[in-house]
Motif scaffolding. Structure first.
Motif, PDB file in Angstrom:
ATOM      1  N   VAL A   1      23.759 -38.007  20.970  1.00 54.98           N
ATOM      2  CA  VAL A   1      23.916 -36.703  21.611  1.00 54.98           C
ATOM      3  C   VAL A   1      25.054 -36.839  22.601  1.00 54.98           C
ATOM      4  CG1 VAL A   1      22.840 -34.897  22.985  1.00 54.98           C
ATOM      5  CG2 VAL A   1      21.460 -36.212  21.348  1.00 54.98           C
ATOM      6  N   THR A   2      26.006 -35.940  22.539  1.00 54.94           N
ATOM      7  CA  THR A   2      27.160 -35.999  23.418  1.00 54.94           C
ATOM      8  C   THR A   2      27.538 -34.603  23.875  1.00 54.94           C
ATOM      9  OG1 THR A   2      29.378 -36.950  23.683  1.00 54.94           O
ATOM     10  CG2 THR A   2      28.943 -35.764  21.637  1.00 54.94           C
ATOM     11  N   GLU A   3      28.288 -34.547  24.958  1.00 57.17           N
ATOM     12  CA  GLU A   3      28.730 -33.247  25.470  1.00 57.17           C
ATOM     13  C   GLU A   3      30.065 -32.867  24.831  1.00 57.17           C
ATOM     14  OE1 GLU A   3      26.800 -33.484  29.970  1.00 57.17           O
ATOM     15  OE2 GLU A   3      28.969 -33.665  29.665  1.00 57.17           O
ATOM     16  N   LYS A   4      30.243 -31.584  24.702  1.00 55.15           N
ATOM     17  CA  LYS A   4      31.507 -31.039  24.177  1.00 55.15           C
ATOM     18  C   LYS A   4      32.670 -31.639  24.948  1.00 55.15           C
ATOM     19  CE  LYS A   4      33.719 -26.490  23.581  1.00 55.15           C
ATOM     20  NZ  LYS A   4      34.830 -26.666  24.528  1.00 55.15           N
ATOM     21  N   GLY A   5      33.689 -32.081  24.206  1.00 53.58           N
ATOM     22  CA  GLY A   5      34.870 -32.645  24.831  1.00 53.58           C
ATOM     23  C   GLY A   5      34.875 -34.160  24.936  1.00 53.58           C
ATOM     24  N   LYS A   6      33.721 -34.787  24.723  1.00 55.07           N
ATOM     25  CA  LYS A   6      33.645 -36.244  24.838  1.00 55.07           C
ATOM     26  C   LYS A   6      34.118 -36.926  23.551  1.00 55.07           C
ATOM     27  CE  LYS A   6      31.505 -36.405  28.887  1.00 55.07           C
ATOM     28  NZ  LYS A   6      32.151 -36.980  30.103  1.00 55.07           N
ATOM     29  N   TYR A   7      34.334 -38.232  23.664  1.00 59.33           N
ATOM     30  CA  TYR A   7      34.756 -39.079  22.545  1.00 59.33           C
ATOM     31  C   TYR A   7      33.545 -39.863  22.029  1.00 59.33           C
ATOM     32  CZ  TYR A   7      36.944 -43.303  20.514  1.00 59.33           C
ATOM     33  OH  TYR A   7      37.295 -44.350  19.698  1.00 59.33           O
ATOM     34  N   VAL A   8      33.430 -39.980  20.689  1.00 57.31           N
ATOM     35  CA  VAL A   8      32.323 -40.753  20.117  1.00 57.31           C
ATOM     36  C   VAL A   8      32.834 -41.690  19.032  1.00 57.31           C
ATOM     37  CG1 VAL A   8      30.553 -39.026  20.597  1.00 57.31           C
ATOM     38  CG2 VAL A   8      31.746 -38.991  18.398  1.00 57.31           C
TER      39      VAL A   8
ATOM     40  N   PHE B   1      39.728 -36.487  14.186  1.00 59.45           N
ATOM     41  CA  PHE B   1      38.938 -37.459  13.434  1.00 59.45           C
ATOM     42  C   PHE B   1      39.836 -38.596  12.969  1.00 59.45           C
ATOM     43  CE2 PHE B   1      34.828 -35.337  12.564  1.00 59.45           C
ATOM     44  CZ  PHE B   1      35.101 -34.092  13.098  1.00 59.45           C
ATOM     45  N   PHE B   2      39.343 -39.830  13.156  1.00 57.99           N
ATOM     46  CA  PHE B   2      40.089 -41.009  12.744  1.00 57.99           C
ATOM     47  C   PHE B   2      39.099 -42.092  12.366  1.00 57.99           C
ATOM     48  CE2 PHE B   2      43.954 -43.195  12.347  1.00 57.99           C
ATOM     49  CZ  PHE B   2      43.797 -44.495  12.787  1.00 57.99           C
TER      50      PHE B   2
ATOM     51  N   THR C   1      34.586 -47.945  11.617  1.00 62.21           N
ATOM     52  CA  THR C   1      34.236 -47.066  12.730  1.00 62.21           C
ATOM     53  C   THR C   1      34.889 -45.719  12.519  1.00 62.21           C
ATOM     54  OG1 THR C   1      34.188 -48.982  14.220  1.00 62.21           O
ATOM     55  CG2 THR C   1      34.236 -46.804  15.233  1.00 62.21           C
ATOM     56  N   LEU C   2      34.097 -44.668  12.611  1.00 59.74           N
ATOM     57  CA  LEU C   2      34.603 -43.292  12.582  1.00 59.74           C
ATOM     58  C   LEU C   2      34.695 -42.826  14.032  1.00 59.74           C
ATOM     59  CD1 LEU C   2      35.355 -40.709  10.928  1.00 59.74           C
ATOM     60  CD2 LEU C   2      32.930 -40.107  11.034  1.00 59.74           C
ATOM     61  N   LYS C   3      35.866 -42.350  14.410  1.00 59.05           N
ATOM     62  CA  LYS C   3      36.113 -41.968  15.802  1.00 59.05           C
ATOM     63  C   LYS C   3      36.389 -40.473  15.859  1.00 59.05           C
ATOM     64  CE  LYS C   3      38.191 -46.506  16.439  1.00 59.05           C
ATOM     65  NZ  LYS C   3      39.127 -47.314  17.239  1.00 59.05           N
ATOM     66  N   ILE C   4      35.733 -39.795  16.784  1.00 60.82           N
ATOM     67  CA  ILE C   4      35.942 -38.359  16.957  1.00 60.82           C
ATOM     68  C   ILE C   4      36.317 -38.107  18.406  1.00 60.82           C
ATOM     69  CG2 ILE C   4      35.027 -36.052  16.567  1.00 60.82           C
ATOM     70  CD1 ILE C   4      32.820 -37.312  14.852  1.00 60.82           C
ATOM     71  N   GLN C   5      37.492 -37.517  18.602  1.00 56.20           N
ATOM     72  CA  GLN C   5      37.978 -37.194  19.946  1.00 56.20           C
ATOM     73  C   GLN C   5      37.651 -35.740  20.278  1.00 56.20           C
ATOM     74  OE1 GLN C   5      42.171 -38.027  19.314  1.00 56.20           O
ATOM     75  NE2 GLN C   5      41.982 -40.001  20.336  1.00 56.20           N
ATOM     76  N   ARG C   6      37.497 -35.464  21.569  1.00 58.32           N
ATOM     77  CA  ARG C   6      37.323 -34.087  22.054  1.00 58.32           C
ATOM     78  C   ARG C   6      36.316 -33.342  21.182  1.00 58.32           C
ATOM     79  NH1 ARG C   6      42.503 -35.021  21.259  1.00 58.32           N
ATOM     80  NH2 ARG C   6      42.722 -33.387  19.668  1.00 58.32           N
ATOM     81  N   THR C   7      35.104 -33.873  21.115  1.00 58.09           N
ATOM     82  CA  THR C   7      34.104 -33.310  20.217  1.00 58.09           C
ATOM     83  C   THR C   7      33.856 -31.829  20.480  1.00 58.09           C
ATOM     84  OG1 THR C   7      32.396 -34.132  21.713  1.00 58.09           O
ATOM     85  CG2 THR C   7      32.868 -35.455  19.750  1.00 58.09           C
TER      86      THR C   7
ATOM     87  N   LEU D   1      24.715 -36.651  14.689  1.00 60.41           N
ATOM     88  CA  LEU D   1      25.516 -36.344  15.873  1.00 60.41           C
ATOM     89  C   LEU D   1      25.220 -34.923  16.332  1.00 60.41           C
ATOM     90  CD1 LEU D   1      27.825 -37.036  17.876  1.00 60.41           C
ATOM     91  CD2 LEU D   1      29.412 -36.033  16.211  1.00 60.41           C
ATOM     92  N   THR D   2      24.870 -34.800  17.599  1.00 59.52           N
ATOM     93  CA  THR D   2      24.632 -33.484  18.200  1.00 59.52           C
ATOM     94  C   THR D   2      25.576 -33.323  19.373  1.00 59.52           C
ATOM     95  OG1 THR D   2      22.293 -33.593  17.584  1.00 59.52           O
ATOM     96  CG2 THR D   2      22.936 -31.949  19.242  1.00 59.52           C
ATOM     97  N   VAL D   3      26.387 -32.283  19.332  1.00 58.61           N
ATOM     98  CA  VAL D   3      27.327 -31.988  20.410  1.00 58.61           C
ATOM     99  C   VAL D   3      26.794 -30.780  21.172  1.00 58.61           C
ATOM    100  CG1 VAL D   3      29.707 -31.457  21.020  1.00 58.61           C
ATOM    101  CG2 VAL D   3      29.227 -32.861  18.995  1.00 58.61           C
TER     102      VAL D   3
END
Lengths: 111, 109
Positions: A12-19, A65-66, A76-82, A108-110
């Motif tokens: 669970v992450t906040e909008k705008g965070k990196y995961v 997405f990278f 590893t799947l990387k998502i910026q600025r979720t 994943l929950t944003v």
């Protein structure tokens, strides 16, 4: 033997965070795939690696997405600025031939 | 864009009934796979069909690949509550899988 494993199982992450989402494929499998599955839908292709290189990244939705697979094993799947629209189950699969074996996914929950 | 249309989307039946799930496309696939997925888990491969017209059986499940390799069907005979789950067809397109939307099957005792 061990199957495909994915960590974390839930994020669970906040909008705008990196995961970062991790995938450990079946040992010896040279091909590794990432898919995304939204509620009530079939999985959607994102990217596939053959060894260390991305053989097809045509499914990545945008440049936030990278994915990497530096040693040809773990990926590893990387998502910026979720964004909230990124919320989904991210599935990883590996293969040594034509059949793909899936991990349990990372939900994943944003917020 | 390669698309797989799967139908029906939802199916609720009584134990002992028969059912068929369809998977259709305008594209030709090198192979087609059927998966079953349970909540919280990844899809599990049931069968791969490769040759046009091919029929494969797995206990009470019968899979058929269309002659033109554009469509497939899954037939379950005498469904049981243990068959409940999400059934997915997927076509192999240049090494990656293109999935249908899935059929959510519920078999009531």
């Amino acid at each position: 033997g061990a199957g495909v494993s994915q960590t974390p199982s839930n994020k669970v992450t906040e909008k705008g965070k990196y995961v970062e989402l991790r995938c450990d494929p079946i040992s010896g499998h040279t091909a590794l795939y990432w898919y995304r599955q939204s509620l009530g839908q079939g999985p959607e292709f994102l990217i596939y690696f053959q060894g260390t290189g991305a053989a097809d990244d045509s499914g990545l939705p945008n440049d936030r997405f990278f994915a990497v697979r530096p040693e040809g094993s773990v990926s590893t799947l990387k998502i910026q600025r979720t964004e909230r629209g990124d919320s989904a189950v991210y599935l990883c699969a590996s293969s040594s031939g034509s059949e793909q074996y899936f991990g349990p996914g990372t939900r994943l929950t944003v917020t | 864009t390669q698309l797989l249309e799967q139908s029906p989307q939802f199916l609720s039946i009584q134990e002992g009934e028969n059912l068929t799930v369809y998977c259709n496309s305008s594209s030709v696939f090198s192979s087609l796979q059927w998966y079953r997925q349970e909540p919280g888990e990844g899809p599990v491969l049931l069968v791969t069909v490769v040759t046009g017209g091919e029929v494969k059986k797995l206990k009470r499940l019968t899979f058929q690949f269309g002659d033109a390799r554009k469509d497939s069907s899954l037939h379950i005979t005498a469904a049981q509550p243990g068959d409940t789950g999400l059934y997915l067809c997927a076509g192999d397109w240049r090494g990656k899988l293109i999935f249908g939307q899935g059929t959510e099957l519920s078999v009531k005792p």
